[in-house]
Design an enzyme around this catalytic site. Structure first.
Site, short mmCIF file in Angstrom:
data_model
loop_
_atom_site.label_atom_id
_atom_site.label_comp_id
_atom_site.label_asym_id
_atom_site.label_seq_id
_atom_site.Cartn_x
_atom_site.Cartn_y
_atom_site.Cartn_z
N LEU A 83 34.70 35.61 42.03
CA LEU A 83 34.08 36.70 41.26
C LEU A 83 34.24 36.47 39.77
O LEU A 83 35.08 35.68 39.33
CB LEU A 83 34.74 38.03 41.69
CG LEU A 83 34.52 38.35 43.18
CD1 LEU A 83 35.51 39.40 43.67
CD2 LEU A 83 33.10 38.80 43.44
N PRO A 84 33.42 37.18 38.96
CA PRO A 84 33.39 36.88 37.52
C PRO A 84 34.67 37.19 36.75
O PRO A 84 35.08 36.41 35.90
CB PRO A 84 32.23 37.74 37.00
CG PRO A 84 31.35 37.96 38.18
CD PRO A 84 32.30 38.06 39.34
N LYS A 87 35.80 33.94 27.67
CA LYS A 87 36.53 34.76 28.64
C LYS A 87 37.92 34.18 28.91
O LYS A 87 38.92 34.89 28.88
CB LYS A 87 35.73 34.83 29.95
CG LYS A 87 36.38 35.70 31.03
CD LYS A 87 35.78 35.46 32.41
CE LYS A 87 36.74 34.68 33.28
NZ LYS A 87 36.33 34.53 34.68
N THR A 114 38.67 33.11 38.21
CA THR A 114 39.62 32.89 37.11
C THR A 114 39.87 34.24 36.47
O THR A 114 38.98 34.83 35.86
CB THR A 114 39.06 31.91 36.07
OG1 THR A 114 38.92 30.63 36.67
CG2 THR A 114 40.00 31.79 34.88
N LYS A 173 45.41 27.30 35.09
CA LYS A 173 43.99 27.26 34.71
C LYS A 173 43.78 27.75 33.28
O LYS A 173 43.11 27.09 32.48
CB LYS A 173 43.17 28.12 35.69
CG LYS A 173 41.69 28.32 35.33
CD LYS A 173 40.81 27.18 35.78
CE LYS A 173 39.40 27.27 35.19
NZ LYS A 173 38.53 28.21 35.91
#
Lengths: 338, 338
Positions: free
Chosen positions: B101-102, B282, B132, B207
């Site tokens: 998902l975003p 982001k 992420t 990450k």
């Protein structure tokens, strides 16, 4: 800058200085018409220059040296060098000159002072300056050399003291292609990678650009590792993942700043040895000068310069530049020597 | 954060949730007692999730999917997936769930809403979230999963859309070692490097740390190349030297941001494709959140965040993140689409 470089180049390539060169030296220095008996002058016998000059002697060159420090010249005399009393005296005895000095002003003085190289340089002399300085100063010296019928190339190095001792330096050379072979032949006595980067000043430009990027990646790795460790990550696992991912860089996989991640790097030895914070600060200042002169935005380079400036106010000034990791960490529990 | 992680871990490792698990699933999920006929749930069928789910089907898994977009679910139905009407319905039919998902809020909603996964998740279910997101949200979801007798691991990816399509993603997994083998077996249908980074949240931590360093090196390479070019250097010669010197990094030697230095990278294609500026922004926001939460200094990461914020106000928002080179260059001569 580009136009100044072009003017120098046109002087060099149109042969305007050639008539000033005497018969034996009327061809390009790349024709390698020097006698093997001719001397190589070496000016600046510090941590880097000293072992470089020793390598020249050990490769069979006849060397005449100059340094302000008599201790340094005595050591070279023991190795077989002739000792001169001034840069001018070096120039009067050599047809190839190498200089390795701390900064731009030292270079300017060495070449232009009353007892400087340009007082007595022989026409046809090949000058290689291995100092890391402002590229504009390299261009300025090259223009003055032309007036004397000499050729000046910038040839800064990477690899540090171990590579200077081992004769494995990388030389980043700025100069004309037709003179490069002569420079390469001489420099290969002291290094293993001799790269022509472009016209005069280009060696300096590549060096300060590379070192600006090096400072950015070293700070970046340091803040990334510190953040990850505070998030609970194991530094070896994190470095191992980054080194196979898109964050991969020399500052992480070869010179990791976190103690315990890699052996045989300064971070494993309390940041002793290596490339000093004070020297990185100098190179970042050169990069900022170049950025201002060329109106280039360097947002991370500017912050890196400020960080190394702040570090240089602490005991870390005389530690390896990877100690920026310690600088970013929480306050040390033990009092540090200051 | 560390103590929160430790609490979750102790819940998982002391088996406090085990009694809630029914007979067939009373062992750790790593015992791989799932029937091969059991379904894998997949939630989030975007540019990354879509091809990941297709790979699962093509490797022989029976898959039940959910996405807000009917176009996305129809495509997966054509590929052989069953389509559910909600995350809760997916959870009621699957004993392994993958979500892609975003952002953090999408994940929270997917799991905790009235028709969310936790409404109907089966005890013993293995949940792998490949989004992420904030590592704290991963930990929060893991704690809620424990209450349901399920296991939640974070498993963000690197490699982008090409690797999602090719099934060659790298998964950075955060979770307990005894559950990792089960996760690895499932994830290997979609990726080739499955790395256990530590406890839950660690995959996210690695990450966002890696991507913060990636942004720093990409901006660093861009400003370094721009500076060098303005000093008169040839970009290919400069990149060639840097790539064998201490400035070496992925952003220079594999993904160089200067058009013409490398083929087959976004900079060679007007920065189309690749990893969008908006997504890097982001990730840098997540890194800054983590830095603030852990009181970690990230001077270059903070500037990188601001630079990508400024870039995202321009047409470069929807270009590859290496377009920071163009952002730093002098104003473009042609008007850009905006």
């Amino acid at each position: 800058m580009a136009s100044m470089g072009s003017r120098i180049v046109s002087l060099l390539t149109t042969g305007k200085y050639a008539p000033a060169i005497n018969f034996a030296r009327r061809f390009s220095v790349s024709h390698q018409q020097w006698s093997r008996q001719a001397k190589v002058g070496f000016i600046g016998l510090g941590l880097m220059g000293g072992p470089m000059a020793v390598n020249l002697i050990q490769k069979g060159h006849s060397v005449v040296v100059y340094d302000l420090s008599s201790k340094a010249t005595e050591h070279l005399q023991d190795e077989g060098a002739e000792v001169a009393k001034s840069p001018a005296e070096v120039a009067s005895k050599a047809d190839r000159i190498i200089s390795m000095l701390p900064n731009s002003e030292h270079v300017r003085t060495c070449y232009t002072a009353d007892d400087g190289v340009f007082q007595s340089v022989l026409a046809g002399t090949l000058i290689l300056d291995s100092s890391t300085i402002d590229p504009n100063v390299s261009k300025e010296m090259a223009a003055l050399a032309v007036k004397k019928g000499a050729v000046f190339m910038d040839a800064p190095v990477s690899g540090g003291v171990p590579a200077a001792k081992g004769g494995t330096l990388t030389f980043m050379v700025g100069g004309e292609e037709q003179e490069f072979e002569a420079a390469r032949e001489l420099l290969s006595a002291m290094g293993k990678n001799i790269v022509l980067c472009g016209r005069v000043g280009s060696g300096q430009a590549v060096k300060i650009c590379n070192n600006m990027l090096l400072a950015i990646t070293m700070i970046g790795v340091s803040e990334t590792m510190n953040l990850g460790m505070r998030l609970g990550l194991d530094p070896k696992v994190m470095a191992g993942t980054i080194n196979t991912a898109t964050g991969r860089c020399w500052s992480s996989d070869t010179y990791n700043p976190v103690p315990g991640v890699l052996p045989n790097v300064p971070s494993a030895n309390d940041y002793q040895g290596g490339f000093l914070t004070a020297l990185m600060l100098k190179d970042l200042g050169l990069a900022q000068n170049a950025a201002i002169a060329t109106n280039s935005p360097t947002p991370l380079g500017a912050v890196a310069h400020q960080i190394y400036k702040l570090m240089s106010n602490t005991y870390l000034s005389e530690r390896d530049f990877s100690s920026v990791f310690r600088f970013l960490q929480e306050p040390q529990k033990k009092e540090e020597d200051n």
